[in-house]
Design a protein around this motif. Structure first.
Motif, PDB file in Angstrom:
ATOM      1  N   SER A  33       0.837  -1.212   0.000  1.00 22.31           N
ATOM      2  CA  SER A  33       0.000   0.000   0.000  1.00 22.31           C
ATOM      3  C   SER A  33       0.868   1.256   0.000  1.00 22.31           C
ATOM      4  O   SER A  33       0.543   2.232  -0.689  1.00 22.31           O
ATOM      5  N   GLY A  34       1.995   1.224   0.737  1.00 21.53           N
ATOM      6  CA  GLY A  34       2.869   2.408   0.776  1.00 21.53           C
ATOM      7  C   GLY A  34       3.413   2.736  -0.613  1.00 21.53           C
ATOM      8  O   GLY A  34       3.455   3.900  -1.021  1.00 21.53           O
ATOM      9  N   PHE A  37       0.669   4.220  -2.744  1.00 20.61           N
ATOM     10  CA  PHE A  37       0.456   5.635  -2.378  1.00 20.61           C
ATOM     11  C   PHE A  37       1.553   6.507  -2.970  1.00 20.61           C
ATOM     12  O   PHE A  37       1.281   7.574  -3.507  1.00 20.61           O
ATOM     13  N   ARG A  38       2.803   6.037  -2.864  1.00 18.89           N
ATOM     14  CA  ARG A  38       3.915   6.868  -3.367  1.00 18.89           C
ATOM     15  C   ARG A  38       3.802   7.080  -4.879  1.00 18.89           C
ATOM     16  O   ARG A  38       4.134   8.139  -5.396  1.00 18.89           O
ATOM     17  N   ILE A  55       0.342  11.180   4.680  1.00 20.62           N
ATOM     18  CA  ILE A  55       1.604  10.449   4.525  1.00 20.62           C
ATOM     19  C   ILE A  55       2.781  11.288   5.008  1.00 20.62           C
ATOM     20  O   ILE A  55       3.638  10.812   5.750  1.00 20.62           O
ATOM     21  N   GLU A  59       0.813   9.783   9.301  1.00 21.75           N
ATOM     22  CA  GLU A  59      -0.491   9.291   9.784  1.00 21.75           C
ATOM     23  C   GLU A  59      -1.104   8.351   8.762  1.00 21.75           C
ATOM     24  O   GLU A  59      -0.748   8.389   7.581  1.00 21.75           O
ATOM     25  N   LEU A  60      -2.085   7.559   9.217  1.00 18.78           N
ATOM     26  CA  LEU A  60      -2.749   6.652   8.284  1.00 18.78           C
ATOM     27  C   LEU A  60      -3.701   7.428   7.378  1.00 18.78           C
ATOM     28  O   LEU A  60      -4.403   8.336   7.830  1.00 18.78           O
ATOM     29  N   VAL A  61      -3.722   7.047   6.118  1.00 23.30           N
ATOM     30  CA  VAL A  61      -4.680   7.609   5.162  1.00 23.30           C
ATOM     31  C   VAL A  61      -6.048   7.006   5.514  1.00 23.30           C
ATOM     32  O   VAL A  61      -6.121   5.851   5.943  1.00 23.30           O
ATOM     33  N   THR A  66      -8.029   4.183   1.167  1.00 24.77           N
ATOM     34  CA  THR A  66      -7.040   3.104   1.113  1.00 24.77           C
ATOM     35  C   THR A  66      -7.659   1.830   0.537  1.00 24.77           C
ATOM     36  O   THR A  66      -7.078   1.171  -0.336  1.00 24.77           O
ATOM     37  N   GLY A  87       1.601  -4.049   4.191  1.00 29.39           N
ATOM     38  CA  GLY A  87       1.168  -2.725   4.668  1.00 29.39           C
ATOM     39  C   GLY A  87      -0.332  -2.528   4.655  1.00 29.39           C
ATOM     40  O   GLY A  87      -0.832  -1.478   5.052  1.00 29.39           O
ATOM     41  N   ARG A  90      -4.202  -2.247   7.825  1.00 27.13           N
ATOM     42  CA  ARG A  90      -3.531  -1.677   8.993  1.00 27.13           C
ATOM     43  C   ARG A  90      -4.530  -1.351  10.090  1.00 27.13           C
ATOM     44  O   ARG A  90      -4.109  -0.955  11.180  1.00 27.13           O
ATOM     45  N   GLN A  94     -10.272  -1.979   7.857  1.00 25.17           N
ATOM     46  CA  GLN A  94      -9.636  -2.399   6.594  1.00 25.17           C
ATOM     47  C   GLN A  94      -9.634  -3.923   6.493  1.00 25.17           C
ATOM     48  O   GLN A  94      -9.851  -4.487   5.410  1.00 25.17           O
ATOM     49  N   ARG A 135      12.982   9.056   0.939  1.00 27.56           N
ATOM     50  CA  ARG A 135      11.623   9.167   1.469  1.00 27.56           C
ATOM     51  C   ARG A 135      11.574  10.178   2.596  1.00 27.56           C
ATOM     52  O   ARG A 135      12.247  10.013   3.611  1.00 27.56           O
ATOM     53  N   ARG A 146       5.578   7.086  12.882  1.00 35.27           N
ATOM     54  CA  ARG A 146       5.052   5.935  12.132  1.00 35.27           C
ATOM     55  C   ARG A 146       5.117   4.677  12.984  1.00 35.27           C
ATOM     56  O   ARG A 146       4.217   3.839  12.940  1.00 35.27           O
TER      57      ARG A 146
HETATM   58  P1  AMP Z   1       4.637   2.250   4.298  1.00 31.78           P
HETATM   59  O1  AMP Z   1       5.514   2.367   3.102  1.00 31.78           O
HETATM   60  O2  AMP Z   1       3.852   0.949   4.329  1.00 31.78           O
HETATM   61  O3  AMP Z   1       5.323   2.530   5.589  1.00 31.78           O
HETATM   62  O4  AMP Z   1       3.501   3.374   4.124  1.00 31.78           O
HETATM   63  C1  AMP Z   1       3.858   4.752   4.012  1.00 31.78           C
HETATM   64  C2  AMP Z   1       2.650   5.599   4.416  1.00 31.78           C
HETATM   65  O5  AMP Z   1       1.526   5.333   3.532  1.00 31.78           O
HETATM   66  C3  AMP Z   1       2.101   5.330   5.814  1.00 31.78           C
HETATM   67  O6  AMP Z   1       2.827   6.032   6.816  1.00 31.78           O
HETATM   68  C4  AMP Z   1       0.673   5.829   5.678  1.00 31.78           C
HETATM   69  O7  AMP Z   1       0.615   7.247   5.683  1.00 31.78           O
HETATM   70  C5  AMP Z   1       0.291   5.368   4.267  1.00 31.78           C
HETATM   71  N1  AMP Z   1      -0.290   4.005   4.279  1.00 31.78           N
HETATM   72  C6  AMP Z   1       0.262   2.864   3.779  1.00 31.78           C
HETATM   73  N2  AMP Z   1      -0.547   1.819   3.954  1.00 31.78           N
HETATM   74  C7  AMP Z   1      -1.653   2.266   4.588  1.00 31.78           C
HETATM   75  C8  AMP Z   1      -2.845   1.657   5.061  1.00 31.78           C
HETATM   76  N3  AMP Z   1      -3.070   0.342   4.929  1.00 31.78           N
HETATM   77  N4  AMP Z   1      -3.768   2.445   5.669  1.00 31.78           N
HETATM   78  C9  AMP Z   1      -3.567   3.769   5.790  1.00 31.78           C
HETATM   79  N5  AMP Z   1      -2.445   4.415   5.393  1.00 31.78           N
HETATM   80  C10 AMP Z   1      -1.487   3.682   4.786  1.00 31.78           C
END
Ligand code: AMP
Length: 193
Positions: A33-34, A37-38, A55, A59-61, A66, A87, A90, A94, A135, A146
């Motif tokens: 998921s990260g 998002f990126r 992000i 914080e969580l989206v 998501t 990821g 979370r 979800q 990042r 985080r």
């Molecule tokens: P990660 O690369 O998995 O550490 O994700 C980077 C960022 O993306 C996190 O700090 C959140 O802001 C967002 N993110 C990734 N996965 C999720 C998820 N399942 N739910 C909500 N936010 C997420």
């Protein structure tokens, strides 16, 4: 039936490394998921614009955004035989949405692998990763947040999956090869139930 493997772990726990190995072994994509998002952030999509503030703050989206992103990804043809989910989920909402979603594909969560690593090791690993990852959220202040978010929100999920007999705790401080061996044993145990 498609195979869905979930990987849990704090930032720096080794999810990316082990996902890449599982992807090669099972021929199913690594859906992080990260990373998704990126990609949205770099392409500045509408979803990326909504997600950016969360992000950048570590914080969580929100769940609805998501889940929609994951739904779209799992509908892509390369995920027809399943996926290694890294990821996601979370949060408990979800996880519930994922259950519904996988039913649509005729599958279910097969195993949940939780990579356990001490906080001091996590901080060390991400500090060295931040030198090359570029990042913004690998910055020490954001990283500490985080990890806190992970500990407060995500650990409840372990109970959720433990109750369902799907959780395998993996000692993530060992060598990559050793961690992979523990993962193989856990997958065998869960899929032979
Ligand atoms: P990660 O690369 O998995 O550490 O994700 C980077 C960022 O993306 C996190 O700090 C959140 O802001 C967002 N993110 C990734 N996965 C999720 C998820 N399942 N739910 C909500 N936010 C997420």
């Amino acid at each position: 039936m498609p195979t869905y493997i979930l990987l849990f772990g704090a930032p720096g726990a080794g999810k990316g490394t082990q996902s890449a190995i599982l992807k090669a072994e099972y021929g199913i994509p690594h859906v992080a998921s990260g990373d998704l998002f990126r990609k949205h952030l770099s392409e500045n999509t509408p979803l990326g614009q909504v997600a950016r503030g969360y992000i950048d703050n570590g914080e969580l989206v929100p769940d609805d955004v998501t889940v929609e992103m994951i739904r779209n990804r799992l509908h892509e043809p390369d995920a027809a035989q399943g996926a290694v989910l890294d990821g996601f989920p979370r949060t408990i909402p979800q996880a519930r949405e994922l259950e519904k979603l996988l039913t649509e594909f005729g599958g279910k969560v097969d195993v949940v692998l939780s990579l356990k690593v001490r906080e001091a090791t996590l901080l060390e690993r991400v500090a060295s990763r931040s030198l090359t990852s570029g990042r913004a959220d690998d910055h020490p202040d954001v990283l500490a947040k985080r990890i806190r978010v992970f500990l407060s929100q995500t650990l409840q999920l372990e109970d959720y999956y433990r109750e369902r007999g799907l959780l395998a705790e993996i000692e993530g401080e060992r060598s990559v090869v050793d961690v992979t061996e523990q993962i193989h044993a856990a997958i065998r145990a869960c899929t032979s139930k």
